[in-house]
Design an enzyme around this catalytic site. Structure first.
Site, PDB file in Angstrom:
ATOM      1  N   GLU A   1     -29.613 -33.515 -59.618  1.00 63.13           N
ATOM      2  CA  GLU A   1     -30.076 -32.998 -58.332  1.00 63.13           C
ATOM      3  C   GLU A   1     -29.103 -33.289 -57.191  1.00 63.13           C
ATOM      4  OE1 GLU A   1     -34.451 -33.994 -57.970  1.00 63.13           O
ATOM      5  OE2 GLU A   1     -34.052 -34.019 -60.119  1.00 63.13           O
TER       6      GLU A   1
ATOM      7  N   GLU B   1     -41.630 -33.238 -60.201  1.00 59.64           N
ATOM      8  CA  GLU B   1     -40.766 -32.284 -59.508  1.00 59.64           C
ATOM      9  C   GLU B   1     -39.467 -32.066 -60.280  1.00 59.64           C
ATOM     10  OE1 GLU B   1     -41.631 -30.479 -56.830  1.00 59.64           O
ATOM     11  OE2 GLU B   1     -43.592 -31.466 -56.739  1.00 59.64           O
TER      12      GLU B   1
ATOM     13  N   ASP C   1     -34.204 -35.433 -62.393  1.00 61.91           N
ATOM     14  CA  ASP C   1     -35.087 -36.604 -62.395  1.00 61.91           C
ATOM     15  C   ASP C   1     -36.262 -36.496 -63.367  1.00 61.91           C
ATOM     16  OD1 ASP C   1     -33.475 -37.602 -60.460  1.00 61.91           O
ATOM     17  OD2 ASP C   1     -34.819 -37.123 -58.790  1.00 61.91           O
TER      18      ASP C   1
END
Length: 669
Positions: A7, A84, A80
């Site tokens: 990310e 999300e 992650d």
DNA sequence: CAGTGAGCGAGCTTCCGCTTGACTT
């Protein structure tokens, strides 16, 4: 060449270094697909089917990733390991049209952790993805259907949402508590005693063996006690000594970092995060949006070495300290916030002063979290003087432990050497009047803490939430930097509380999380979870569009328009209140509204508020419901009530606090 | 720092959570 996608770009650079030239590592910069911004994007007729788009901001990233994917032998999604993150992996696979790829996760960015992760690829967890979709869709339904309701019934530009509406609600509720608070008077009696030329303080705790809080010590009794104690000859009746330990706090999460930076460095949540971002990008600290208390093994070892070598072996407790979140909702995709290298001492790095101060705080807190407990010796003395019992408390620090590194408000307060039956001399006695204090308004970090405890919001959203509710005009910071609701904030909260109580219910998110867990465990299907919320919600919304009247935001005034003599009214505009002519649009007179509120309720009619007004004779204070209520004062009310007659206290021109009741003579400085 | 509003009714406002530049002044 293998392509790894994470990310954060900072992370990607580190990983690229670790993995070497066979690998390329790029960042998605967060989510790459989302519901469209300009419309609902959910098919209500068709099981809430979401319509995902690639926002313009993500377009560039996606195009670049596509190019790299085309030339890569293998694609590895290393985003992650939380709800999300799993959704980002899935959206990446969709947006990049990936047929063949691996999904891996790790919690710390070390060569060992990453190499281990590469050996254990898995598939995307679609149940976890579905729980994220349910979260996203529910938030969209609430936000995009309730906000237009507010535009219609209150004012354009307003908003409501699962998180922000609760945040405002907490602030409004706190304000109501403060308004309803009635200060209680109480008295204490303090003495200064002497033994061998050393003085210490002792407080009156009992009279004739009855505790003073049960006794209801009033002014008369307190003064009497003070007088009698002055002439008394107190004796030590009992001494107690106790060794206690103070343990260090865990390392920082986003929430506790914001709290401590607010308290110690006077930073807002947003300022803290901006500085932390800077420290993270420069490689000084680990990731700054986290709810984890874990530290990498390598970091624990570093702390141990540092403490043994630099501080002293006694300051390391003999084994690493592990901390656990009490919060089940914590998603733990990262480590706690810590220096990447504890040997990087704050005195030896070159940063701007605010960034350095934040780094120092993180460095101290991290090191302290691995240090020995402080050992305190607490002494308490019971002292008797006739009918009166006094108590004196003292403490000394036997071993400072983590206090050596982490600044603390803890102070030494030694008592002189005392023995039972010792005779003491009274140097001074003092009867003091006090009032119980109303609860404190939330500071920014205090609100973050409250939200975190309720499981509402995430580390990445705490600071933005606080900005949003201020941008919408629901909440303002007062001069003490405490959050106070505005009038529009109270109006919207009232409307939501009355007609959509579950949206402002602090338990709503927790209930939602339970449902999301069931989806993640494949025990429930996401459209069913959404449906069971949405059906009653949308039915209610439909009813309320019919039954709720549009709020009248105008207020009457006693002033006349200087141009056409029609009455002036107060209106609510984009920038707050202003005076306008009631003859609009024929007369276009306006005047800025000076904030003349005192925040004090009218004691006469109970519903109005005392505002500052101007007359030919000068400034005076009166009820804003004039002419319905004619209550007026010549001095500014403080908001406190007179302890003697409960009328309003005012501050007169000499700065003295007085009672507004003419025949009451209460006064203080 | 000035300006804000009503209504005609076009086009717009708005959520939460993940992540940083790329804009202008």
């Amino acid at each position: 060449m293998k392509l790894v996608i994470v990310e954060s770009p900072t992370k990607s650079k580190t990983i690229e270094k670790i993995l070497g030239s066979d690998y390329r590592c790029l960042a998605s910069l967060g989510h790459v697909r989302d519901l469209p911004k300009s419309k609902l994007g959910i098919d209500l007729e068709n099981d809430f089917e979401p319509q995902y788009v690639i926002p313009t901001k993500a377009r560039k990233t996606v195009n670049q990733l596509k190019k790299e994917v085309a030339s890569a032998d293998q694609v590895i999604l290393a985003v992650d390991e939380d709800r999300e993150g799993e959704a980002i992996a899935w959206h990446l696979a969709q947006a990049l049209n990936l047929k063949d790829f691996e999904r891996i996760t790790f919690h710390e960015i070390t060569p060992e952790a990453i190499k281990e992760a590469l050996k254990n690829p898995r598939d995307i967890d679609l149940n976890l993805v579905n729980s994220q979709q349910a979260r996203r869709i529910l938030d969209r339904l609430v936000g995009y259907q309730l906000s237009p309701f507010l535009w219609k019934k209150v004012m354009r530009g307003l908003s409501a949402g699962r998180v922000q509406s609760v945040a405002v609600h907490l602030i409004v509720e706190r304000e109501k508590e403060i308004e309803a608070f009635k200060p209680q008077e109480y008295w204490t009696v303090k003495t200064v005693l002497e033994k061998d030329k050393k003085t210490f303080e002792a407080t009156l705790v009992k009279i004739k063996n009855k505790k003073i809080d049960q006794l209801g010590l009033d002014k008369e009794k307190a003064r009497q006690a003070a007088q009698q104690l002055k002439k008394s000859e107190p004796i030590i009746a009992q001494l107690q000594q106790k060794e206690t330990r103070r343990h260090p706090s865990p390392p920082f999460t986003t929430s506790t970092l914001q709290q401590e930076a607010g308290r110690r460095l006077n930073l807002s949540s947003r300022q803290t995060m901006r500085l932390a971002q800077n420290l993270y990008e420069k490689g000084y600290i680990t990731y700054h949006r986290t709810d984890s208390l874990n530290m990498a093994e390598s970091a624990l070892k570093q702390a141990e070495d540092y403490l043994k070598k630099e501080i002293g072996p006694d300051y390391w407790p003999g084994q690493p300290r592990f901390y656990r979140n009490q919060d089940k909702l914590a998603q733990q995709a990262h480590e706690a916030i810590r220096p990447t290298d504890i040997w990087q001492h704050p005195d030896r790095i070159n940063l701007t002063p605010p960034a350095l101060n934040l780094y120092r705080l993180i460095w101290q807190r991290t090191l302290a979290s691995q240090m020995s407990s402080a050992v305190l010796i607490k002494t308490s003395a019971e002292i008797v003087a006739g009918d009166y019992s006094l108590k004196a408390n003292g403490q000394i620090i036997k071993f400072d432990g983590f206090l050596k590194i982490y600044p603390s408000a803890l102070k030494e307060n030694p008592l002189p050497d005392l023995k039972a039956k010792d005779k003491l001399t009274v140097k001074k006695t003092l009867a003091e009047q006090h009032f119980t204090q109303p609860p404190a308004r939330y500071s920014e970090p205090a609100l973050v803490k409250a939200l975190e405890n309720l499981g509402i919001g995430r580390p990445s959203t705490y600071a933005p939430i606080i900005s949003t509710i201020q941008e919408r005009g629901y909440v303002q910071k007062n001069p003490e930097k405490r959050l106070q609701p505005t009038e529009i904030g109270r109006i919207v909260d009232e409307l939501l509380s009355q007609h959509f109580p579950e949206i402002v219910d602090v338990r709503f998110t927790a209930k939602m999380e339970e449902e999301l867990d069931l989806i993640a465990q494949a025990k429930k299907k996401w459209p069913e979870v959404i449906k069971s919320f949405y059906q009653p919600f949308s039915k209610n919304l439909e009813d309320k569009y019919q039954s709720v009247e549009k709020k009248d935001l105008t207020e009457k005034t006693d002033r006349l328009c200087p141009e056409c003599q029609s009455p002036l009214i107060i209106r609510m505009g984009r920038y707050g209140k202003f005076y306008g002519c009631s003859n609009f649009p024929k007369c276009r007179f306006t005047e800025p509204f000076k904030n003349n509120k005192t925040g004090v309720h009218c004691p006469e009619c109970q519903t109005g508020e005392i505002v500052e007004k101007k007359s030919r004779r000068g400034i005076f204070y009166a009820c804003n419901r004039y002419p319905d209520c004619r209550f007026a004062l010549s001095d500014k009310p403080t908001g406190e009530k007179c302890p003697e007659c409960s009328a309003l206290l005012v501050k007169n021109k000499e700065g003295k606090i007085k009672c507004s009741q003419k025949n009451c003579h209460f006064q203080k400085d």
